[in-house]
Design a protein around this motif. Structure first.
Motif, PDB file in Angstrom:
ATOM      1  N   PRO A 208       0.813  -1.224   0.000  1.00  0.00           N
ATOM      2  CA  PRO A 208       0.000   0.000   0.000  1.00  0.00           C
ATOM      3  C   PRO A 208       0.844   1.271   0.000  1.00  0.00           C
ATOM      4  N   LYS A 209       0.276   2.337  -0.510  1.00  0.00           N
ATOM      5  CA  LYS A 209       0.921   3.647  -0.406  1.00  0.00           C
ATOM      6  C   LYS A 209       0.771   4.157   1.021  1.00  0.00           C
ATOM      7  N   GLY A 210       1.658   5.081   1.407  1.00  0.00           N
ATOM      8  CA  GLY A 210       1.572   5.613   2.766  1.00  0.00           C
ATOM      9  C   GLY A 210       2.052   4.625   3.817  1.00  0.00           C
ATOM     10  N   ALA A 211       2.894   3.682   3.415  1.00  0.00           N
ATOM     11  CA  ALA A 211       3.422   2.694   4.366  1.00  0.00           C
ATOM     12  C   ALA A 211       4.911   2.509   4.101  1.00  0.00           C
ATOM     13  N   GLY A 212       5.695   2.657   5.139  1.00  0.00           N
ATOM     14  CA  GLY A 212       7.132   2.458   4.994  1.00  0.00           C
ATOM     15  C   GLY A 212       7.719   2.078   6.332  1.00  0.00           C
ATOM     16  N   ALA A 213       9.021   1.942   6.351  1.00  0.00           N
ATOM     17  CA  ALA A 213       9.675   1.599   7.614  1.00  0.00           C
ATOM     18  C   ALA A 213      11.128   2.019   7.544  1.00  0.00           C
ATOM     19  N   LEU A 214      11.671   2.225   8.726  1.00  0.00           N
ATOM     20  CA  LEU A 214      13.099   2.523   8.843  1.00  0.00           C
ATOM     21  C   LEU A 214      13.718   1.482   9.755  1.00  0.00           C
ATOM     22  N   PHE A 215      14.774   0.847   9.243  1.00  0.00           N
ATOM     23  CA  PHE A 215      15.582  -0.004  10.117  1.00  0.00           C
ATOM     24  C   PHE A 215      16.543   0.918  10.864  1.00  0.00           C
ATOM     25  N   VAL A 216      16.549   0.802  12.175  1.00  0.00           N
ATOM     26  CA  VAL A 216      17.438   1.630  13.000  1.00  0.00           C
ATOM     27  C   VAL A 216      18.256   0.678  13.866  1.00  0.00           C
ATOM     28  N   ARG A 217      19.548   0.595  13.557  1.00  0.00           N
ATOM     29  CA  ARG A 217      20.382  -0.360  14.294  1.00  0.00           C
ATOM     30  C   ARG A 217      20.532   0.070  15.742  1.00  0.00           C
ATOM     31  N   SER A 218      20.234  -0.845  16.621  1.00  0.00           N
ATOM     32  CA  SER A 218      20.327  -0.575  18.045  1.00  0.00           C
ATOM     33  C   SER A 218      21.808  -0.313  18.408  1.00  0.00           C
ATOM     34  N   PRO A 219      22.161   0.594  19.230  1.00  0.00           N
ATOM     35  CA  PRO A 219      21.306   1.376  20.139  1.00  0.00           C
ATOM     36  C   PRO A 219      20.986   2.792  19.626  1.00  0.00           C
ATOM     37  N   LEU A 220      21.113   3.016  18.310  1.00  0.00           N
ATOM     38  CA  LEU A 220      20.858   4.354  17.767  1.00  0.00           C
ATOM     39  C   LEU A 220      19.402   4.756  18.043  1.00  0.00           C
ATOM     40  N   GLN A 221      19.201   5.998  18.424  1.00  0.00           N
ATOM     41  CA  GLN A 221      17.837   6.503  18.709  1.00  0.00           C
ATOM     42  C   GLN A 221      17.679   7.875  18.058  1.00  0.00           C
ATOM     43  N   PRO A 222      17.411   7.932  16.738  1.00  0.00           N
ATOM     44  CA  PRO A 222      17.280   9.243  16.104  1.00  0.00           C
ATOM     45  C   PRO A 222      16.237  10.088  16.834  1.00  0.00           C
ATOM     46  N   ILE A 223      16.494  11.388  16.873  1.00  0.00           N
ATOM     47  CA  ILE A 223      15.531  12.278  17.530  1.00  0.00           C
ATOM     48  C   ILE A 223      14.254  12.291  16.699  1.00  0.00           C
ATOM     49  N   PRO A 224      13.094  12.064  17.324  1.00  0.00           N
ATOM     50  CA  PRO A 224      11.862  11.961  16.522  1.00  0.00           C
ATOM     51  C   PRO A 224      11.526  13.247  15.783  1.00  0.00           C
ATOM     52  N   LEU A 225      10.829  13.069  14.650  1.00  0.00           N
ATOM     53  CA  LEU A 225      10.304  14.225  13.912  1.00  0.00           C
ATOM     54  C   LEU A 225       8.933  14.586  14.458  1.00  0.00           C
ATOM     55  N   LEU A 226       8.191  13.549  14.828  1.00  0.00           N
ATOM     56  CA  LEU A 226       6.838  13.737  15.335  1.00  0.00           C
ATOM     57  C   LEU A 226       6.860  13.468  16.833  1.00  0.00           C
ATOM     58  N   VAL A 227       6.426  14.448  17.604  1.00  0.00           N
ATOM     59  CA  VAL A 227       6.376  14.236  19.049  1.00  0.00           C
ATOM     60  C   VAL A 227       4.930  14.244  19.508  1.00  0.00           C
ATOM     61  N   GLY A 228       4.686  13.539  20.561  1.00  0.00           N
ATOM     62  CA  GLY A 228       3.323  13.369  21.067  1.00  0.00           C
ATOM     63  C   GLY A 228       3.335  12.183  21.998  1.00  0.00           C
ATOM     64  N   GLY A 229       2.613  11.125  21.619  1.00  0.00           N
ATOM     65  CA  GLY A 229       2.603   9.897  22.428  1.00  0.00           C
ATOM     66  C   GLY A 229       3.929   9.147  22.261  1.00  0.00           C
TER      67      GLY A 229
END
Ligand code: PLP
Length: 381
Positions: A208-229
Motif C-alpha cells: 500500500p501507499k503511505g506505508a514504509g519503515a526505517l531499520f534503526v540499528r540498536s542502540p541508535l535513537q534518532p531524535i523523533p520528527l513527530l512528538v506526542g505519544g
C-alpha cells in the motif's frame, strides 16, 4: 486499449493478496493499539505480530523496526533525526549528488537552517558513486553519510557495501535509501547490510501507499520528527496505521525475499528496447550499462524536451516518466543527469521506462514498434 504501464519505479499496483491481508484491520480489528481494553489489545497484538514478522524478515530485533508513513518520512527521520542526535560530535554530513529529493532536501534543510555543513559526493557519467570519493569527503567531524542503494531515475546501483564499511571503520552512521532495491535486487536481509539506517517503502513492491519503515540499528535513537505519544518506542508519535503496517509486512514477505521483479526477463526486455532506441538519431542511453536495476531503462533525446516526450508517449497509451515523479510536469533538468555531466538541454529530455511484474512481451513489442515514429514526431529538425 489498456494503457502500457512502464512506470513501476514510481509505484506498483496493490497486490490483491496484500489487500486481503489488510482487510480485517479496516473492518474488524480497528482498535487503537494503545487502548487498554480488549478492542485495543487485539490491535496491539496484531501490531506486535507485524513488528515481529518484519524483524524476522530483516534479520533484526523487533525494536529496530520503526514503521513510518512511507519512504519520505523514513528518509527524513534517518537524516534529520540522526544529524540532530549527533550534533555535539560534529556537524559535517555527506551524501551523493543523485539522491532522491527526500534525502537531498533533508540534508539541504540541515545545512540551510541548522548550521550543518554538507558535502555532495559526485558521480561518474553512469551515475555511480566511487567509494574513494566518499572516503575523501570524510572528516573527523562527519557524523552521517547517506547513499542510496539504487537510483530511481536511471537505475544505477551504488556500492553501498563498500561505503558502509568505510563509515563503520570510522564510527560514522551510514544510511541507505533502499526504496528502489527491495523486490528488484537479490535480498540477503536488512540487518546484514553494513548500514545503521535503511529505508523501506511498501508501494514500490505491490504494497500500500503511505506505508514504509526505517531499520534503526540498536542502540541508535534518532531524535523523533513527530512528538506526542510514545509510539514506536518513542521514535514516532501518532496512532499506528495498522492496515498500512500489515500491508507493508505482507508485501515484504511475499515480494522481497524472492524479488517480484523478474530480473532475467526484465533485463532482456529493457536491453531489447535499448537496442532499438540507441539505433535512433539523437538518443543516448543513460545510467550504468550493467550495474543497474534490470527493470529500468533511461534515455535522453536531443532536440526536444521531457514534456513533449511524455505527451507523445501518453498519446500512444504509454505511461513513462521523465525522472522522479515528484518533478513531473516541471521543466527543471533532472539533478541526477546534471550530476552525471549531461548537458542541460539533454538533461531536460529524459525518459525513464521502468517495467514490472505485469509487463508483457506484447507490450514491449508494441513500444519497440512505435518508438521510432514517436521520437521522430517530437524532435525538432
Ligand atoms: C529512491 C526513493 N526514495 C524515496 C522515495 C519516497 O517514497 P514516498 O514518496 O513513497 O514517500 C522514492 C519514491 O519515489 C524513491 O524512489
Amino acid at each position: 486499449m489498456r494503457p502500457i504501464y512502464f512506470d513501476y519505479n514510481a509505484t506498483t499496483p496493490l497486490d490483491p493478496a496484500v489487500r486481503a491481508a489488510q482487510e480485517p484491520y479496516q473492518e474488524t480489528i480497528w482498535g487503537n493499539p494503545s487502548s487498554v481494553h480488549q478492542i485495543g489489545r487485539a490491535a496491539r497484538a496484531a501490531l506486535d505480530e507485524a513488528r515481529y514478522q518484519m524483524a524476522q524478515l530483516w534479520g533484526s530485533k523487533p525494536s529496530e523496526v520503526v514503521f513510518t508513513s512511507g519512504g519520505t518520512e523514513a528518509n527524513n527521520l534517518a537524516i534529520l533525526g540522526t544529524a540532530r542526535l549527533r550534533r555535539s560530535q560534529g556537524r559535517h554530513l555527506v551524501t551523493s549528488a543523485v539522491e532522491h529529493p527526500a534525502v537531498l532536501h533533508a540534508f539541504e534543510f540541515l545545512a540551510r537552517h541548522e548550521g550543518f555543513e554538507l558535502t555532495l559526493v559526485p558521480v561518474d557519467q553512469h551515475g555511480q558513486v566511487n567509494p574513494e570519493d566518499v572516503q575523501r569527503a570524510l572528516r573527523p567531524d562527519t557524523t552521517l553519510v547517506s547513499v542510496m542503494a539504487a537510483n530511481n531515475e536511471v537505475g544505477t546501483c551504488q556500492p553501498v557495501a563498500a561505503i558502509g564499511a568505510l563509515c563503520r571503520e570510522r564510527g560514522i552512521c551510514f544510511h541507505t535509501d533502499a526504496v528502489q532495491a527491495f523486490g528488484k535486487l537479490p535480498y540477503a536481509g536488512v540487518a546484514s547490510l553494513p548500514a545503521d539506517l535503511v529505508t523501506v517503502c511498501a508501494h514500490k513492491f505491490h504494497g500500500p501507499k503511505g506505508a514504509g519503515a526505517l531499520f534503526v540499528r540498536s542502540p541508535l535513537q534518532p531524535i523523533p520528527l513527530l512528538v506526542g505519544g510514545g509510539h514506536e518506542n518513542e521514535r514516532r508519535a501518532g496512532t499506528e496505521n495498522l492496515p498500512a503496517i500489515v500491508g507493508l509486512v505482507e508485501a515484504f514477505n511475499r515480494f522481497v525475499p524472492t524479488p517480484v521483479f523478474p530480473p532475467t526477463q526484465l533485463r532482456l526486455w529493457t536491453e531489447e528496447l535499448a537496442s532499438t532506441l540507441t539505433s535512433l538519431p539523437g538518443v543516448t542511453r543513460r545510467g550504468h550499462p550493467t550495474d543497474r536495476l534490470a527493470n529500468t531503462l533511461a534515455f535522453t533525446v536531443s532536440g526536444t524536451d521531457s514534456i513533449a516526450l511524455m505527451a507523445a508517449l501518453d498519446l500512444e497509451g504509454i505511461c513513462a516518466s521523465s525522472g522522479s515523479a515528484c518533478s513531473a510536469g516541471s521543466l527543471e533538468p533532472s539533478h541526477v543527469l546534471k550530476a552525471m555531466g549531461v548537458p542541460p538541454a539533454e538533461a531536460n529530455a529524459l525518459v525513464r521506462f521502468s517495467l514490472g511484474r505485469e509487463t508483457t512481451k506484447s507490450e514491449v513489442d508494441r513500444v519497440d514498434a512505435v518508438l521510432p515514429e514517436v521520437l521522430k514526431r517530437v524532435r525538432r529538425p
